[in-house]
Motif scaffolding. Sequence first.
Motif, mmCIF file in Angstrom:
data_model
loop_
_atom_site.group_PDB
_atom_site.id
_atom_site.type_symbol
_atom_site.label_atom_id
_atom_site.label_comp_id
_atom_site.label_asym_id
_atom_site.label_seq_id
_atom_site.Cartn_x
_atom_site.Cartn_y
_atom_site.Cartn_z
ATOM 1 N N SER A 297 -18.981 0.562 -1.328
ATOM 2 C CA SER A 297 -17.846 0.771 -0.427
ATOM 3 C C SER A 297 -16.713 1.487 -1.152
ATOM 4 C CB SER A 297 -17.319 -0.575 0.092
ATOM 5 O OG SER A 297 -18.304 -1.261 0.824
ATOM 6 N N MET A 298 -16.044 2.398 -0.448
ATOM 7 C CA MET A 298 -14.883 3.075 -1.014
ATOM 8 C C MET A 298 -13.731 2.076 -1.172
ATOM 9 S SD MET A 298 -15.763 6.237 -1.455
ATOM 10 C CE MET A 298 -16.984 7.447 -0.865
ATOM 11 N N ILE A 299 -12.910 2.304 -2.194
ATOM 12 C CA ILE A 299 -11.678 1.536 -2.385
ATOM 13 C C ILE A 299 -10.511 2.489 -2.209
ATOM 14 C CG2 ILE A 299 -10.261 0.184 -3.974
ATOM 15 C CD1 ILE A 299 -12.788 -0.652 -5.421
ATOM 16 N N GLU A 300 -9.682 2.259 -1.220
ATOM 17 C CA GLU A 300 -8.488 3.081 -1.015
ATOM 18 C C GLU A 300 -7.344 2.460 -1.816
ATOM 19 O OE1 GLU A 300 -5.709 5.920 0.454
ATOM 20 O OE2 GLU A 300 -7.887 5.911 0.239
ATOM 21 N N TYR A 301 -6.920 3.165 -2.848
ATOM 22 C CA TYR A 301 -5.902 2.627 -3.748
ATOM 23 C C TYR A 301 -4.546 2.503 -3.053
ATOM 24 C CZ TYR A 301 -2.374 2.376 -7.355
ATOM 25 O OH TYR A 301 -1.298 2.001 -8.111
ATOM 26 N N SER A 302 -3.902 1.362 -3.264
ATOM 27 C CA SER A 302 -2.526 1.169 -2.822
ATOM 28 C C SER A 302 -1.927 0.002 -3.585
ATOM 29 C CB SER A 302 -2.453 0.883 -1.312
ATOM 30 O OG SER A 302 -2.954 -0.412 -1.013
ATOM 31 N N GLU A 303 -0.618 0.051 -3.771
ATOM 32 C CA GLU A 303 0.082 -1.057 -4.424
ATOM 33 C C GLU A 303 -0.057 -2.334 -3.608
ATOM 34 O OE1 GLU A 303 2.227 -1.247 -7.216
ATOM 35 O OE2 GLU A 303 1.501 0.692 -7.911
ATOM 36 N N GLU A 304 -0.029 -2.194 -2.284
ATOM 37 C CA GLU A 304 -0.141 -3.371 -1.418
ATOM 38 C C GLU A 304 -1.487 -4.066 -1.621
ATOM 39 O OE1 GLU A 304 -0.079 -4.566 3.352
ATOM 40 O OE2 GLU A 304 0.232 -2.487 2.727
ATOM 41 N N ALA A 305 -2.560 -3.273 -1.710
ATOM 42 C CA ALA A 305 -3.882 -3.867 -1.916
ATOM 43 C C ALA A 305 -3.950 -4.572 -3.266
ATOM 44 C CB ALA A 305 -4.957 -2.783 -1.824
ATOM 45 N N LEU A 306 -3.311 -4.005 -4.268
ATOM 46 C CA LEU A 306 -3.290 -4.659 -5.574
ATOM 47 C C LEU A 306 -2.513 -5.968 -5.524
ATOM 48 C CD1 LEU A 306 -2.928 -1.832 -8.223
ATOM 49 C CD2 LEU A 306 -4.326 -3.884 -8.472
ATOM 50 N N ARG A 307 -1.403 -5.980 -4.804
ATOM 51 C CA ARG A 307 -0.638 -7.223 -4.673
ATOM 52 C C ARG A 307 -1.445 -8.286 -3.942
ATOM 53 N NH1 ARG A 307 3.754 -3.555 -4.056
ATOM 54 N NH2 ARG A 307 3.463 -3.503 -1.801
#
Length: 464
Positions: A297-307
């Motif tokens: 699965s693709m991972i769409e990078y974002s600060e929110e996802a990291l949080r």
Amino acid sequence: MTIRLYDTSARQIRDFSPLTPGCVSIYLCGATVQAAPHIGHIRSGLNFDIMRRWFAYRGYDVTFIRNVTDIDDKIIAKAAEQGRPWWSIGYENECAFNAAYDALGCLRPTYEPRATGHVPEMIEMMRGLIERGHAYAAEGNVYFDVRSYPGYLALSNQQLDDLRAAGDVEAGKRDPRDFAMWKASKPGEPSWETPWGRGRPGWHLECSAMAHKYLGESFDIHGGGLDLIFPHHENEIAQAKAFGDDFAAFWAHNAWVTMSGEKMSKSLGNSVLVSEMVKHWRPIVLRYYLGTPHYRSMIEYSEEALREAESAFARIEGFIQRACELAGQQVEPAAEVPPAFAEAMDDDLGVPQALAIVHTTVRQGNSALTADDKDSAVARLAEVRAMLGVLGLDPLDEQWAGSGAGRDDDLHGVVDSLVRLVLEQRQAARGRKDYATADAIRDQLQQSGLAIEDTPSGPRWSLS
């Protein structure tokens, strides 16, 4: 017990059966070391680290090869731009990749061969392919004749007549779609002597030769990112099979890390370096973020996802901390993971489904803690540790909890001292029945991202 994996060449999930009973051989296309790694590069290493760990858990003896491409056009171009030797560019970035793998808890490969250390093996393969009529020398270059191998493009399911010309050197090509195995040297470029003149290896030849040297004529799994299916893996297959090898029985490919829908890459200017990420995020949280989505699965990078990943992992850590305090002693991981976790991992490394079992077990453990059921809480702790261990995410494992924690441990100690000072002020306010002040202190701490829990042994803080 049967592990099932998605095989790119078959375009379906298949039962995995090792070529040698009890053993698994894996070749992973590793770093091309023209630049420091971004998180998209490291995702591949993480995904196959989890695969390797799961095979080991299932009792297999795993041989894991991850190569280093330390010579290519981009490395040579960067060396010229920076006025440095080509090998210094490669070595600097190879060290950066290894530091990133180590920071995110990837086990070291069984062997990590460099391309430049295997020129004799490449010469041997080219000689054999020329003798068999699958390759030819022209003006110091050596090309693979793609029309000589009937199975060419089967992995990517393309037709040769629809294929564009190969984007490499053209001098002496019989067919524009033939690809370079060896490139004639240019003035000032690194080169090695061969029967066909001085030059340097082509990208595809390196992996075919190194896989043959370290894993033999056939091996179980060849891995890499989706972007490598064509041309790299197609060309590897053509070279190896035309040489006479059976090559890989399974082909496994991980998806990308994207940013705004585009594959993360240096050339697009949208990469996020691992060295910068670990300054702002705990490495174990970064591993959780990159390693827990399904590898296809693709991972769409974002600060929110990291949080969100940080919060989810904090809930796991919070349970582990409280359960350890209740146990009053070291609780070892369970000998076996729960059956539902194993079932998920056996099904094409279903980490998201397996992680759901981890969180369910954590909730059960928290319920046991609330009920002061020590035996149940400790049992759940042992199960959680076993599952996290397979994923490389057990915070009590020495790779995370040992001296290597360094900066994180120091920072936690400073924060702990400051928070405890504030909590003492809160306790004093409660002691004099100034509940408004006590509540205000608690609210301020919560707004700062800390959760406060009042327990019989005193207040406890954790990241909310």
